[in-house]
Enzyme design. Structure first.
Site, PDB file in Angstrom:
ATOM      1  N   ASP A   1       0.821  -1.216   0.000  1.00 16.27           N
ATOM      2  CA  ASP A   1       0.000   0.000   0.000  1.00 16.27           C
ATOM      3  C   ASP A   1       0.857   1.270   0.000  1.00 16.27           C
ATOM      4  O   ASP A   1       2.020   1.258   0.410  1.00 16.27           O
ATOM      5  CB  ASP A   1      -0.873   0.039   1.259  1.00 16.27           C
ATOM      6  CG  ASP A   1      -2.036  -0.946   1.207  1.00 16.27           C
ATOM      7  OD1 ASP A   1      -2.088  -1.762   0.276  1.00 16.27           O
ATOM      8  OD2 ASP A   1      -2.866  -0.887   2.131  1.00 16.27           O
TER       9      ASP A   1
ATOM     10  N   HIS B   1       3.920  -2.311   3.080  1.00 18.53           N
ATOM     11  CA  HIS B   1       3.971  -0.982   2.464  1.00 18.53           C
ATOM     12  C   HIS B   1       5.291  -0.833   1.701  1.00 18.53           C
ATOM     13  O   HIS B   1       6.352  -1.178   2.241  1.00 18.53           O
ATOM     14  CB  HIS B   1       3.854   0.106   3.530  1.00 18.53           C
ATOM     15  CG  HIS B   1       2.550   0.054   4.275  1.00 18.53           C
ATOM     16  ND1 HIS B   1       2.320  -0.854   5.290  1.00 18.53           N
ATOM     17  CD2 HIS B   1       1.403   0.769   4.131  1.00 18.53           C
ATOM     18  CE1 HIS B   1       1.086  -0.697   5.743  1.00 18.53           C
ATOM     19  NE2 HIS B   1       0.505   0.280   5.065  1.00 18.53           N
TER      20      HIS B   1
HETATM   21 ZN   LIG Z   1      -2.366   3.068   3.392  1.00 15.95          ZN
END
Ligand SMILES: [Zn+2]
Length: 247
Positions: free
Chosen positions: A60, A206
């Site tokens: 993400d 991430h």
């Molecule tokens: Zn996020």
């Protein structure tokens, strides 16, 4: 209720159940840890539960020219594809990186335009930005996105409806690495995720520290070989959500 990705897939008890879960999110607007177990139990497809021989790998908050290329190189080395949930504001600044992700065989989903919480944004904003981000992904990569993951895992009725309008299927995750924290390390990420490494899991990491503690991406990147290796040692394939057979 049908969602765009996969055309006729059905996702649990339709909007009534989703509205109930949005209510849960309202009670717990912070990290979604407290209500995700309910999502997994009631709506496994929304949680990202897939085929029991496959693990979905997702990243993400990118794309980020400082960090995303390192993840792409490591995934290439590992022979692994993933799904990147991008922010429109990041992709708008770095469209060449979006094309590079797609050219690497990875999948791109929508994470929003800014990293806003659906529960505090003014009405209409999240829906408009979700559509804007979906259009940008399609324009940059030539492929319409099929997935939407809301920031903080917080879904609202507005974003659910907007996602459906844009042919995006909402998907959260079944296990996260807590890789965004200041104290995260490759070891801590592996330790956080290992209990959840099983067939059907959707892993959340991430590929940037854009919304996280500075430098925290090192933890996710450093954990990747062990995470992928552990899955493969257990006979599980690791790949993007499009190959996950989400419930
Ligand atoms: Zn996020």
């Amino acid at each position: 209720m049908t969602w765009g990705n996969g055309g006729t897939r059905r996702i649990g008890p339709a909007l009534g159940g989703l509205a109930g879960l949005a209510g849960l999110a309202l009670l717990h607007a912070g990290p979604a840890a407290t209500w995700l177990p309910a999502v997994r139990r009631l709506l496994p497809g929304l949680a990202g539960v897939g085929a029991d021989t496959h693990v979905a790998l997702t990243f993400d908050d990118g794309p980020d020219p400082r960090t995303t290329p390192r993840f792409l190189a490591e995934l290439e080395r590992l022979g692994c594809r993933a799904t990147f949930f991008v922010l429109g504001e990041m992709l708008d600044r770095h469209p060449e990186l979006g094309r590079r992700i797609a050219a690497g065989g990875h999948e791109i989903g929508v994470h929003g335009w800014h990293h806003d919480n659906a529960l505090v944004a003014r009405p209409g904003r999240m829906a408009a930005e979700l559509g804007r981000a979906a259009d940008l992904v399609a324009a940059v990569t030539g492929t319409a996105p099929g997935w939407y993951r809301p920031p903080y895992g917080v879904l609202s009725a507005e974003t659910l409806i907007a996602a459906r309008l844009h042919g995006l299927r909402p998907v959260l995750w079944t296990v996260w690495g807590r890789d965004w924290t200041r104290s995260a390390s490759p070891d801590s990420v592996v330790a956080a995720m290992t209990p959840g490494l099983r067939g059907g899991a959707t892993l959340l990491l991430h590929d940037t520290d854009h919304t996280s503690a500075p430098g925290s991406w090192h933890a996710a990147l450093g954990a990747l070989p062990r995470l992928v290796g552990a899955c493969r040692s257990a006979g599980l394939r690791v790949g993007p959500l499009r190959d996950h057979g989400v419930c």
